[in-house]
Design an enzyme around this catalytic site. Structure first.
Site, short mmCIF file in Angstrom:
data_model
loop_
_atom_site.label_atom_id
_atom_site.label_comp_id
_atom_site.label_asym_id
_atom_site.label_seq_id
_atom_site.Cartn_x
_atom_site.Cartn_y
_atom_site.Cartn_z
N ALA A 61 -44.16 14.53 57.04
CA ALA A 61 -44.00 15.03 55.66
C ALA A 61 -42.54 15.35 55.42
O ALA A 61 -41.84 15.80 56.33
CB ALA A 61 -44.83 16.30 55.50
N GLY A 100 -47.29 13.20 59.77
CA GLY A 100 -47.76 12.11 58.92
C GLY A 100 -47.24 10.76 59.38
O GLY A 100 -47.88 9.72 59.14
N GLU A 103 -49.62 9.67 61.92
CA GLU A 103 -50.89 9.34 61.23
C GLU A 103 -50.80 7.98 60.55
O GLU A 103 -51.75 7.20 60.56
CB GLU A 103 -51.22 10.45 60.21
CG GLU A 103 -51.60 11.75 60.91
CD GLU A 103 -51.82 12.90 59.95
OE1 GLU A 103 -50.92 13.15 59.11
OE2 GLU A 103 -52.87 13.54 60.02
N GLU A 123 -47.86 19.51 63.27
CA GLU A 123 -48.30 20.28 62.09
C GLU A 123 -48.57 21.74 62.41
O GLU A 123 -48.22 22.64 61.63
CB GLU A 123 -49.58 19.65 61.50
CG GLU A 123 -49.35 18.43 60.65
CD GLU A 123 -49.23 17.14 61.45
OE1 GLU A 123 -49.04 17.20 62.68
OE2 GLU A 123 -49.33 16.06 60.84
C1 LIG Z 1 -49.38 13.93 50.18
C2 LIG Z 1 -48.23 14.75 50.57
C3 LIG Z 1 -47.50 14.13 51.71
C4 LIG Z 1 -47.78 14.85 52.94
C5 LIG Z 1 -47.54 13.97 54.12
C6 LIG Z 1 -48.54 14.24 55.18
C7 LIG Z 1 -48.31 15.51 55.83
C8 LIG Z 1 -48.13 15.54 57.08
C9 LIG Z 1 -47.75 16.82 57.71
C10 LIG Z 1 -46.57 16.60 58.58
O1 LIG Z 1 -46.06 15.54 58.76
S1 LIG Z 1 -46.04 18.00 59.29
C11 LIG Z 1 -44.78 17.40 60.35
C12 LIG Z 1 -43.48 17.39 59.67
N1 LIG Z 1 -42.47 16.93 60.57
C13 LIG Z 1 -41.95 17.69 61.52
O2 LIG Z 1 -42.32 18.80 61.78
C14 LIG Z 1 -40.78 17.11 62.25
C15 LIG Z 1 -39.63 18.07 62.21
N2 LIG Z 1 -38.44 17.46 62.72
C16 LIG Z 1 -38.17 17.33 64.03
O3 LIG Z 1 -38.93 17.65 64.90
C17 LIG Z 1 -36.83 16.78 64.37
O4 LIG Z 1 -35.99 16.99 63.28
C18 LIG Z 1 -36.82 15.27 64.73
C19 LIG Z 1 -37.50 14.43 63.66
C20 LIG Z 1 -37.53 15.09 66.08
C21 LIG Z 1 -35.36 14.83 64.89
O5 LIG Z 1 -34.74 15.67 65.81
P1 LIG Z 1 -33.15 15.58 66.04
O6 LIG Z 1 -32.84 16.61 67.10
O7 LIG Z 1 -32.78 14.19 66.29
O8 LIG Z 1 -32.48 15.97 64.68
P2 LIG Z 1 -32.56 17.28 63.82
O9 LIG Z 1 -31.21 17.92 63.86
O10 LIG Z 1 -33.72 18.14 64.17
O11 LIG Z 1 -32.86 16.68 62.38
C22 LIG Z 1 -31.93 15.76 61.80
C23 LIG Z 1 -32.00 15.92 60.31
O12 LIG Z 1 -33.29 15.50 59.85
C24 LIG Z 1 -33.85 16.51 59.03
N3 LIG Z 1 -35.31 16.46 59.16
C25 LIG Z 1 -36.03 16.51 60.27
N4 LIG Z 1 -37.32 16.39 60.00
C26 LIG Z 1 -37.44 16.28 58.68
C27 LIG Z 1 -38.54 16.13 57.79
N5 LIG Z 1 -39.81 16.07 58.25
N6 LIG Z 1 -38.30 16.05 56.49
C28 LIG Z 1 -37.02 16.08 56.02
N7 LIG Z 1 -35.92 16.22 56.82
C29 LIG Z 1 -36.14 16.32 58.11
C30 LIG Z 1 -33.26 17.79 59.59
O13 LIG Z 1 -33.36 18.83 58.66
C31 LIG Z 1 -31.85 17.35 59.86
O14 LIG Z 1 -31.19 17.29 58.63
P3 LIG Z 1 -29.79 17.99 58.41
O15 LIG Z 1 -29.44 17.69 57.01
O16 LIG Z 1 -28.89 17.38 59.45
O17 LIG Z 1 -30.04 19.44 58.67
#
Ligand SMILES: CCCCCC/C=C/CC(=O)SCCNC(=O)CCNC(=O)[C@H](O)C(C)(C)COP(=O)(O)OP(=O)(O)OC[C@H]1O[C@@H](n2cnc3c(N)ncnc32)[C@H](O)[C@@H]1OP(=O)(O)O
Length: 673
Positions: A61, A100, A103, A123
């Protein structure tokens, strides 16, 4: 958004495009829906590959859309349509497939991943459930136990583990999209009947109840720990100082004395908290190195945290005189009492009379250091954990004369640095290292009795520690403990016969000392309890030398190796640690079990889903802990700390109340604080 193009003649390639992690924003979902429609409607397209741009499949997400009005196509029917497609759809996973994102991949008919990718359903860490099919498809694909584990812990798994679990069909070291496209070509026209995960049935399980019970236990542990973290902020000391009646002082300018590894990390943590910092190092070479290292640590932190640090917030000096106007000093010089005494005497002269003087010692006597100053009431310990700018834990150690304001100031500063600060009393090793000592000693004894580092570490890692005791010891350096044992007059390997394994009438294992004498300090020397490919190497490999060494050692001391199982490893290592925790509570060194649990989860890698050592003892049952300790004490009478602590016995005598009632039984009768 998502880009669509046809490649290799008949493969529809859909590329998710939403930097930085191609999260499933409304426009990405719309892009996927449109692209899938195009691919399925195009006669020339026989199969489809879904990938993400810039080496990341999908981070789930889009967290930037959280809290906003929902727009764009919903995910569940979108994934359902992909699964229902009559052309094979292959997910090409690079970087991450999380939430997601995973998924979406589970809706595809095949999943091909790069070996460095990470997959998971995190999640739960956001207070959500994997509601876009994750809770349904994953158990059908890999079975309920494994799926439950991933869903309830939110952990990320490597591609290798995902392959082993059955989440992936293939892992590659090469260009994942190229491999996926070739694969998509190869499965063109094949039946998809056995590829739609939602049509699979879940393997029946006879012990489903105990499985869910275990999962519920984890949930209870996580809930307990959520509240425990908050409880540690409401600190109190045996002398009556409390969080709600003690006024912290403002700290705008701080100093760090000593710019080794710890001092550099502390400098970074202070600067990141917005303080001006005077960083002092009297050795010119070390100062020069720190001047290079600290800015690059800050830069990396700023990139990660999306913050900016004023470059001039840190000034460097070669002399202690530079700290004359600071509000607080953290001493982080070498762990040597004589040296620290000198620093505190100097600080007491140089600093303003109301400057708070803190020591980052990991075990030395805070009261003694306070006695070197003109204002002992302004001295506290601030025990950081390496790397100090990363690790969440801070033990704030109050001495006999520390003022409530001094404790409150250190606690508040810890919070400002983003730490979980836990107030503890002054004793050798404070709470964390004091308990760790028992755990390490038992691990050494187990080796003497027939275990191997591999066996002990495996048991602890399967319990949930990120690293077993021996791998951890190799990482932190065997020489650290050796220096302490030498200073304490314990590390004497010239002793022979029975006295070689006894100190002050108690059992002692010189194994760590002997390894150090062989120059085996762990990762830094490329040899320790394991071997590494080079000094500084990270990958621990079993070492035949070490096994021979253990055989010879046992033979020399007439020790007959016996078979040791995982249960004994866990009980011996963990129950002594827990027992010491009860002793610490009894003495008033920690105010409550939550303090100890927070210390162990944030500072020592205790698995959060087991709540911390004290919560674990509650779950195992206090009677059982007492019974096992007594049994081990009978077998090893020369290990006095295997005897159950007075508080543990009292709790059992009081009917083993649940953990939230222990404070009623704890009476700090022995407290000297
Ligand atoms: C119908 C509605 C739609 C809903 C969709 C379905 C819902 C599903 C629920 C979910 O998916 S919940 C899960 C959400 N995702 C996460 O929890 C992942 C969180 N992120 C991470 O674990 C890490 O960031 C990573 C992806 C493993 C990458 O790690 P890395 O160490 O390489 O880099 P970071 O410094 O952590 O992140 C880099 C950069 O990316 C931004 N970011 C990370 N995840 C997200 C995200 N899910 N959405 C938007 N942006 C994300 C993070 O903030 C960093 O950005 P910045 O600008 O450099 O701070």
């Amino acid at each position: 958004m998502a880009q669509y193009r046809r490649v290799s003649g008949s493969v529809g390639l859909i590329t998710l495009q939403n930097p930085p992690v191609n999260a499933l924003s409304a426009s990405v979902r719309q892009g996927i829906v449109d692209s899938v429609k195009r691919a399925l409607g195009d006669q020339k397209v026989k199969s489809v590959v879904i990938c993400g741009q810039n080496g990341v499949f999908c981070g789930g997400a889009d967290i930037r859309e959280f809290g906003r009005q929902m727009s764009g196509p919903p995910l569940v029917p979108m994934i359902h349509d992909i699964e229902a497609a009559n052309k094979p759809v292959v997910a090409a996973i690079e970087g991450s497939a999380l939430g997601g994102g995973l998924e979406l991949a589970l809706g595809c008919h095949y999943r091909i991943s790069h070996s460095k990718a990470k997959l998971g359903l995190p999640e739960v860490t956001l207070g959500l459930l994997p509601a876009a099919g994750g809770t349904q498809r994953l158990p059908r694909l890999i079975g309920v136990p494994a799926a439950l584990n991933l869903i309830t812990t939110g952990r990320h798994v490597t591609a290798a583990e995902a392959l082993q679990l059955g989440i992936l069909d293939h892992v590659t070291e090469h260009n994942t999209v190229d491999v996926a496209v070739k694969f998509a070509l190869s499965v063109t026209g094949e039946s998809l009947d056995g590829r739609r995960i939602s049509s699979f049935s879940c393997a029946p399980l006879s012990d489903l109840d105990s499985l869910f019970e275990e999962a519920m236990l984890k949930a209870r542990a996580l809930q307990y720990f959520f509240f425990a973290q908050r409880a540690v902020g409401r600190w109190s000391t045996p002398s009556g100082a409390r969080w709600d009646t003690s006024q912290p002082r403002p700290v705008r300018k701080a100093a760090v004395i000593g710019l080794g590894t710890m001092g550099r990390g502390i400098t970074v943590a202070l600067a990141q908290a917005g303080l001006s910092v005077v960083a002092v190092e009297t050795h010119a070479k070390q100062l020069m190195e720190a001047k290079k290292a600290v800015p690059s640590m800050l830069k990396r932190g700023a990139v990660r945290g999306g913050t900016t640090i004023e470059p001039d917030s840190i000034t460097y000096s070669e002399t202690v005189q530079a700290v004359a106007d600071v509000d607080l000093v953290i001493e982080a010089v070498f762990e040597d009492m004589a040296l620290k005494e000198k620093v505190f005497q100097q600080l007491s002269i140089v600093c303003k009379p109301d400057t708070l003087l803190c020591t980052n010692t990991s075990s030395l006597d805070v009261d003694h250091l306070a006695s070197q100053t003109r204002h002992p009431e302004l001295v506290v310990g601030m025990h950081f954990f390496a790397p100090a700018h990363v690790m969440k834990l801070l033990e704030v150690v109050y001495g006999r004369r520390s003022s409530p304001a001094a404790v409150a100031t250190a606690m508040q500063l810890g919070k400002k640095m983003g730490k979980v600060s836990v107030a503890v009393g002054n004793c050798r090793g404070f709470a964390g290292n004091r308990m760790l000592k028992r755990y390490l000693e038992q691990a050494f004894f187990l080796l003497e009795e027939g275990a191997t580092p591999e066996l002990v570490d495996r048991a602890l890692e399967e319990f949930g520690f990120p690293m077993g005791v021996f791998r951890m010891s190799d990482l932190s350096g065997l020489d650290v403990g050796w220096r302490v044992r030498k200073a304490d007059g314990l590390a004497d390997t010239s002793l022979t016969g029975t006295s070689a394994r006894v100190r002050q009438g108690c059992r002692y294992s010189p194994l760590g000392d002997l390894l150090c004498e062989h120059g085996r300090f762990g990762q830094k020397t490329g040899r320790g309890w394991y071997q590494y490919d080079k000094p500084g190497g990270r990958v621990a490999k079993s070492d035949p030398w070490l096994h021979n060494f253990l055989d010879e050692y046992r033979a020399r001391h007439g020790l007959v190796p016996r078979c040791i199982d995982q249960q004994e490893v866990l009980e011996r290592c963990l129950f002594v640690l827990i027992n010491e925790g009860f002793q610490i509570l009894e003495e008033g060194i920690a105010a409550g079990p939550e303090d100890i649990d927070a210390i162990y989860v944030f500072g020592y890698g205790w698995p959060r889903h087991r709540g911390g050592p004290m919560f674990y003892a509650d779950m195992v049952g206090l009677e059982r802990v007492v019974e096992r300790l007594e049994r081990y004490h009978q077998a090893h009478p020369n290990v006095p700390y295997l005897q159950p602590s007075g508080l543990l016995r009292r709790l059992v005598a009081n009917g083993s109340p649940p953990i939230h009632k222990w404070r009623n039984v704890i009476k700090n009768r022995n407290s000297q604080l």
